[in-house]
Design a protein around this motif. Structure first.
Motif, PDB file in Angstrom:
ATOM      1  N   SER A 155      25.544 -57.484  18.107  1.00 19.69           N
ATOM      2  CA  SER A 155      25.689 -58.944  17.983  1.00 19.69           C
ATOM      3  C   SER A 155      26.780 -59.480  18.901  1.00 19.69           C
ATOM      4  CB  SER A 155      26.009 -59.327  16.541  1.00 19.69           C
ATOM      5  OG  SER A 155      24.933 -59.003  15.708  1.00 19.69           O
ATOM      6  N   ALA A 156      27.864 -58.730  19.027  1.00 20.04           N
ATOM      7  CA  ALA A 156      29.002 -59.197  19.823  1.00 20.04           C
ATOM      8  C   ALA A 156      28.802 -59.020  21.322  1.00 20.04           C
ATOM      9  CB  ALA A 156      30.273 -58.447  19.390  1.00 20.04           C
ATOM     10  N   HIS A 157      28.179 -57.917  21.745  1.00 21.91           N
ATOM     11  CA  HIS A 157      28.148 -57.576  23.167  1.00 21.91           C
ATOM     12  C   HIS A 157      26.790 -57.696  23.833  1.00 21.91           C
ATOM     13  CE1 HIS A 157      32.252 -56.218  22.796  1.00 21.91           C
ATOM     14  NE2 HIS A 157      31.904 -55.462  21.780  1.00 21.91           N
ATOM     15  N   ALA A 158      25.721 -57.716  23.056  1.00 20.98           N
ATOM     16  CA  ALA A 158      24.380 -57.792  23.641  1.00 20.98           C
ATOM     17  C   ALA A 158      23.411 -58.379  22.621  1.00 20.98           C
ATOM     18  CB  ALA A 158      23.930 -56.404  24.085  1.00 20.98           C
ATOM     19  N   PRO A 159      23.621 -59.639  22.211  1.00 23.04           N
ATOM     20  CA  PRO A 159      22.801 -60.206  21.128  1.00 23.04           C
ATOM     21  C   PRO A 159      21.307 -60.287  21.445  1.00 23.04           C
ATOM     22  CG  PRO A 159      24.227 -61.879  22.117  1.00 23.04           C
ATOM     23  CD  PRO A 159      24.620 -60.562  22.709  1.00 23.04           C
ATOM     24  N   ALA A 160      20.924 -60.303  22.715  1.00 22.31           N
ATOM     25  CA  ALA A 160      19.502 -60.375  23.063  1.00 22.31           C
ATOM     26  C   ALA A 160      18.873 -59.000  23.262  1.00 22.31           C
ATOM     27  CB  ALA A 160      19.332 -61.201  24.341  1.00 22.31           C
ATOM     28  N   LEU A 161      19.653 -57.946  23.086  1.00 22.42           N
ATOM     29  CA  LEU A 161      19.148 -56.587  23.300  1.00 22.42           C
ATOM     30  C   LEU A 161      18.102 -56.230  22.246  1.00 22.42           C
ATOM     31  CD1 LEU A 161      19.496 -53.885  24.875  1.00 22.42           C
ATOM     32  CD2 LEU A 161      21.180 -53.252  23.141  1.00 22.42           C
ATOM     33  N   PRO A 162      16.920 -55.794  22.678  1.00 21.34           N
ATOM     34  CA  PRO A 162      15.927 -55.341  21.698  1.00 21.34           C
ATOM     35  C   PRO A 162      16.435 -54.084  20.983  1.00 21.34           C
ATOM     36  CG  PRO A 162      14.920 -55.626  23.869  1.00 21.34           C
ATOM     37  CD  PRO A 162      16.400 -55.750  24.049  1.00 21.34           C
ATOM     38  N   VAL A 163      16.217 -54.036  19.676  1.00 24.07           N
ATOM     39  CA  VAL A 163      16.635 -52.901  18.854  1.00 24.07           C
ATOM     40  C   VAL A 163      15.409 -52.349  18.147  1.00 24.07           C
ATOM     41  CG1 VAL A 163      18.047 -52.138  16.905  1.00 24.07           C
ATOM     42  CG2 VAL A 163      18.944 -53.862  18.496  1.00 24.07           C
ATOM     43  N   VAL A 164      15.215 -51.041  18.274  1.00 30.56           N
ATOM     44  CA  VAL A 164      14.148 -50.352  17.554  1.00 30.56           C
ATOM     45  C   VAL A 164      14.833 -49.464  16.519  1.00 30.56           C
ATOM     46  CG1 VAL A 164      12.280 -48.663  17.720  1.00 30.56           C
ATOM     47  CG2 VAL A 164      12.596 -50.356  19.531  1.00 30.56           C
ATOM     48  N   ARG A 165      14.494 -49.658  15.266  1.00 33.30           N
ATOM     49  CA  ARG A 165      15.083 -48.856  14.193  1.00 33.30           C
ATOM     50  C   ARG A 165      14.007 -47.922  13.649  1.00 33.30           C
ATOM     51  NH1 ARG A 165      18.139 -51.371   8.908  1.00 33.30           N
ATOM     52  NH2 ARG A 165      19.059 -49.407   8.177  1.00 33.30           N
ATOM     53  N   LEU A 166      14.277 -46.623  13.751  1.00 29.47           N
ATOM     54  CA  LEU A 166      13.318 -45.608  13.348  1.00 29.47           C
ATOM     55  C   LEU A 166      13.866 -44.865  12.137  1.00 29.47           C
ATOM     56  CD1 LEU A 166      12.602 -44.291  16.948  1.00 29.47           C
ATOM     57  CD2 LEU A 166      11.259 -45.953  15.640  1.00 29.47           C
ATOM     58  N   ARG A 167      13.159 -44.957  11.008  1.00 28.85           N
ATOM     59  CA  ARG A 167      13.673 -44.405   9.757  1.00 28.85           C
ATOM     60  C   ARG A 167      13.015 -43.106   9.319  1.00 28.85           C
ATOM     61  NH1 ARG A 167      14.767 -49.649   5.958  1.00 28.85           N
ATOM     62  NH2 ARG A 167      15.957 -50.807   7.492  1.00 28.85           N
ATOM     63  N   SER A 168      11.944 -42.707   9.969  1.00 33.68           N
ATOM     64  CA  SER A 168      11.249 -41.492   9.552  1.00 33.68           C
ATOM     65  C   SER A 168      10.731 -40.747  10.776  1.00 33.68           C
ATOM     66  CB  SER A 168      10.070 -41.831   8.635  1.00 33.68           C
ATOM     67  OG  SER A 168       9.060 -42.488   9.376  1.00 33.68           O
ATOM     68  N   ARG A 169      10.381 -39.498  10.556  1.00 30.54           N
ATOM     69  CA  ARG A 169       9.812 -38.689  11.639  1.00 30.54           C
ATOM     70  C   ARG A 169       8.510 -39.313  12.133  1.00 30.54           C
ATOM     71  NH1 ARG A 169       9.581 -32.448  10.546  1.00 30.54           N
ATOM     72  NH2 ARG A 169      11.798 -32.834  10.609  1.00 30.54           N
ATOM     73  N   ARG A 170       7.742 -39.876  11.208  1.00 30.40           N
ATOM     74  CA  ARG A 170       6.481 -40.522  11.582  1.00 30.40           C
ATOM     75  C   ARG A 170       6.734 -41.733  12.491  1.00 30.40           C
ATOM     76  NH1 ARG A 170       2.517 -41.757   6.946  1.00 30.40           N
ATOM     77  NH2 ARG A 170       1.821 -39.673   7.487  1.00 30.40           N
ATOM     78  N   GLN A 171       7.726 -42.557  12.138  1.00 32.44           N
ATOM     79  CA  GLN A 171       8.058 -43.704  12.991  1.00 32.44           C
ATOM     80  C   GLN A 171       8.538 -43.256  14.366  1.00 32.44           C
ATOM     81  OE1 GLN A 171      10.884 -46.067  10.780  1.00 32.44           O
ATOM     82  NE2 GLN A 171       9.266 -47.154   9.674  1.00 32.44           N
TER      83      GLN A 171
END
Length: 182
Positions: A155-171
């Motif tokens: 939020s502070a340094h790259a608010p437009a940066l796309p973030v992919v959050r992967l929570r499982s091995r399948r994801q």
């Protein structure tokens, strides 16, 4: 639950930052992404740690990370919150590998017991796999302490940066398959 299509990125993805808890699978994913996209791979542990688990001098490490982040293309694996301000603005994509912390802890314990882990490519020579109370505490507290710092840094340094959050091995597998092959 509706399945979504693999994400298509509007601009070329040439710099991917992979962060997450110890034992989450960051280094393994980083190797796979680097191979698939034909990007240079940077394991920050190899730049931070010296033989015998001696930490690099903070100013030297920051300078080295700044030089690494300035490169045109990379997949960079490692948390090191004190350098996120250098890396996030240069990244095209942040991947947060975020399985539940008990799974991360189980993987760390299993890795410590595995004799093949002694030669992990993401660790420098002279730094054998270790497991102590401080490390266990870090793994168990990552969701409450470190993850919020990473997200605040975005939020502070790259608010437009796309973030992919992967929570499982399948994801992780689905996301990896969605990437183009170089």
């Amino acid at each position: 639950m509706r399945r979504s299509r693999p994400r298509q990125y509007r601009r070329p993805v040439r710099r991917i930052l992979i962060v997450g808890n110890s034992g989450a699978g960051k280094s393994t994913l980083a190797r796979s992404v680097a191979r698939r996209l034909d990007l240079p791979l940077i394991h920050l542990d190899r730049h931070y740690w010296r033989p015998g688990w001696t930490a690099a001098h903070p100013a030297d490490f920051r300078a080295e990370v700044a030089a690494l982040a300035a490169r045109e293309r990379w997949v960079m694996d490692g948390n090191y919150a004190g350098t996120l301000d250098l890396r996030l603005p240069r990244a095209d994509l942040l991947v947060l590998v975020d399985p539940p912390w008990p799974l991360c802890l189980a993987r760390v314990v299993r890795r410590r017991a595995d004799p093949r882990a002694a030669g992990r490519p993401d660790l420098p020579d002279g730094c054998p796999e270790r497991l102590d109370l401080d490390f266990i505490r870090y793994v168990s507290q990552y969701p409450r302490r470190s993850r919020p710092r990473v997200l605040a840094a975005v939020s502070a340094h790259a608010p437009a940066l796309p973030v992919v959050r992967l929570r499982s091995r399948r994801q992780v597998g689905r996301w990896l398959e969605s990437l183009p092959v170089a």
